[in-house]
Design an enzyme around this catalytic site. Structure first.
Site, short mmCIF file in Angstrom:
data_model
loop_
_atom_site.label_atom_id
_atom_site.label_comp_id
_atom_site.label_asym_id
_atom_site.label_seq_id
_atom_site.Cartn_x
_atom_site.Cartn_y
_atom_site.Cartn_z
N GLY A 28 4.59 -7.54 2.14
CA GLY A 28 5.36 -7.50 0.90
C GLY A 28 4.55 -7.84 -0.33
CG HIS A 34 0.96 -3.21 -0.16
ND1 HIS A 34 1.21 -4.21 -1.08
CD2 HIS A 34 0.48 -3.83 0.94
CE1 HIS A 34 0.89 -5.38 -0.55
NE2 HIS A 34 0.45 -5.18 0.68
P1 AMP Z 1 -0.83 -7.27 3.39
O1 AMP Z 1 0.54 -7.07 2.81
O2 AMP Z 1 -1.76 -8.02 2.50
O3 AMP Z 1 -0.79 -7.77 4.82
O4 AMP Z 1 -1.47 -5.82 3.49
C1 AMP Z 1 -0.83 -4.77 4.14
C2 AMP Z 1 -1.79 -3.61 4.28
O5 AMP Z 1 -2.24 -3.20 3.00
C3 AMP Z 1 -3.05 -3.98 5.10
O6 AMP Z 1 -3.38 -2.88 5.93
C4 AMP Z 1 -4.07 -4.21 4.03
O7 AMP Z 1 -5.39 -3.99 4.47
C5 AMP Z 1 -3.66 -3.17 3.01
N1 AMP Z 1 -4.17 -3.54 1.69
C6 AMP Z 1 -4.04 -4.74 1.05
N2 AMP Z 1 -4.69 -4.73 -0.12
C7 AMP Z 1 -5.26 -3.49 -0.23
C8 AMP Z 1 -6.07 -2.85 -1.22
N3 AMP Z 1 -6.44 -3.47 -2.32
N4 AMP Z 1 -6.47 -1.58 -0.99
C9 AMP Z 1 -6.10 -0.93 0.14
N5 AMP Z 1 -5.34 -1.47 1.11
C10 AMP Z 1 -4.93 -2.74 0.92
#
Ligand code: AMP
Length: 276
Positions: A28, A34
């Site tokens: 989230g 995301h």
């Molecule tokens: P999180 O909500 O932080 O667990 O992230 C969910 C997904 O989004 C994971 O696969 C992360 O690697 C990806 N994600 C988070 N930040 C970025 C970003 N800046 N660029 C690309 N993907 C991201």
């Protein structure tokens, strides 16, 4: 957009969903990083499922589970506007009912870098991702390269446990000044935020040294360290150069090597990487 909180309901909807199904797991506080994963899923699948679950099992006792940014109402609206088909947002008691006792552990990849600094983190990640794959039964699942070690571990668990999903990795989305987008960035105050772009700048500095002929890993790591030590707000946790497939340390940098960094700035822990 359907909002589902129950596992059995999600499973029965997944069984009937129009294929191909794309899964985007998140915790989230949806940001452009995301959104890039979601848009890739929407392009490549008939049904896109986004999961929103701040997974307590991947936070150690001393970590920021309680202060992790949460904004369900805003996320819900954003995801619906993006055209997500299903939002799966279970309660913790659904995912970890009393008596829960099974975990997925990768002994090797989980023992270094993020795994070493955050004991239990990847056990929590691997377990929740395995559960989410079983619950949503996607054809494709989308993960960001920003969390590169996580991406490798998920690829491995997908193969080792025969989930049979195609894992799609998406390049890191950055702010204009290079800072990788992260839900945690909102915790940075003004001066911390100003310094935070030095993480990526140090990676680009390393890349330019490599492009000018420097291939010795230790020298490049030392150069990154020297670069970051000028920033008094930045505390280095690790700088490492590895092979992006085997994740072994490399002594000579070459195409396919990856530089990984973790730092803390004030109370905020940030990671980033650059693939050569
Ligand atoms: P999180 O909500 O932080 O667990 O992230 C969910 C997904 O989004 C994971 O696969 C992360 O690697 C990806 N994600 C988070 N930040 C970025 C970003 N800046 N660029 C690309 N993907 C991201």
């Amino acid at each position: 957009m359907k909002i589902i909180k129950s596992i059995p309901l999600m499973q029965s909807i997944s069984n009937k969903a129009h294929k191909p199904v794309g899964l985007v797991p998140t915790m989230g506080s949806i940001h452009e990083g995301h959104i890039k994963l979601i848009n890739a899923s929407k392009k490549q699948n008939t049904t896109t499922i986004v999961t929103l679950f701040v997974n307590p099992a991947q936070f150690a006792e001393n970590e920021d589970f309680h202060t992790y940014p949460r904004n369900f109402q805003k996320d819900k609206k954003l995801l619906s506007d993006l055209g997500v088909d299903i939002l799966f947002a279970p309660e913790t008691s659904q995912m970890y009912p009393s008596g829960f006792q099974t975990s997925v552990i990768n002994d090797r990849l989980s023992s270094v870098l993020e795994g070493e600094k955050r004991p239990g983190h990847f056990r929590g990640v691997s377990t929740i991702v395995s559960k989410l794959l079983n619950i949503t039964k996607p054809n494709n699942a989308y993960f960001g390269q920003k969390d590169f070690q996580q991406l490798l571990i998920i690829n491995k668990l997908n193969n080792d446990l025969n989930h049979g999903v195609k894992i799609v990795s998406i390049p890191t989305v950055r702010e204009k000044d290079g800072l990788a987008l992260s839900s945690r960035n909102i915790h940075l105050n003004q001066s911390e935020r100003k310094t935070a772009n030095k993480i990526y700048a140090s990676l680009k500095h390393a890349e330019s040294l490599y492009l000018n002929g420097e291939v010795n890993s230790d020298s490049i790591i030392y150069a990154i360290q020297t670069y970051l030590l000028k920033e008094s707000l930045i505390k280095i946790e690790y700088i490492s150069i590895r092979d992006k497939f085997t994740f072994e340390d490399v002594s000579t940098v070459m195409p396919g090597s990856i530089i990984l960094i973790a730092v803390s700035i004030g109370k905020t822990r940030l990671i980033d990487n650059l693939i050569i």
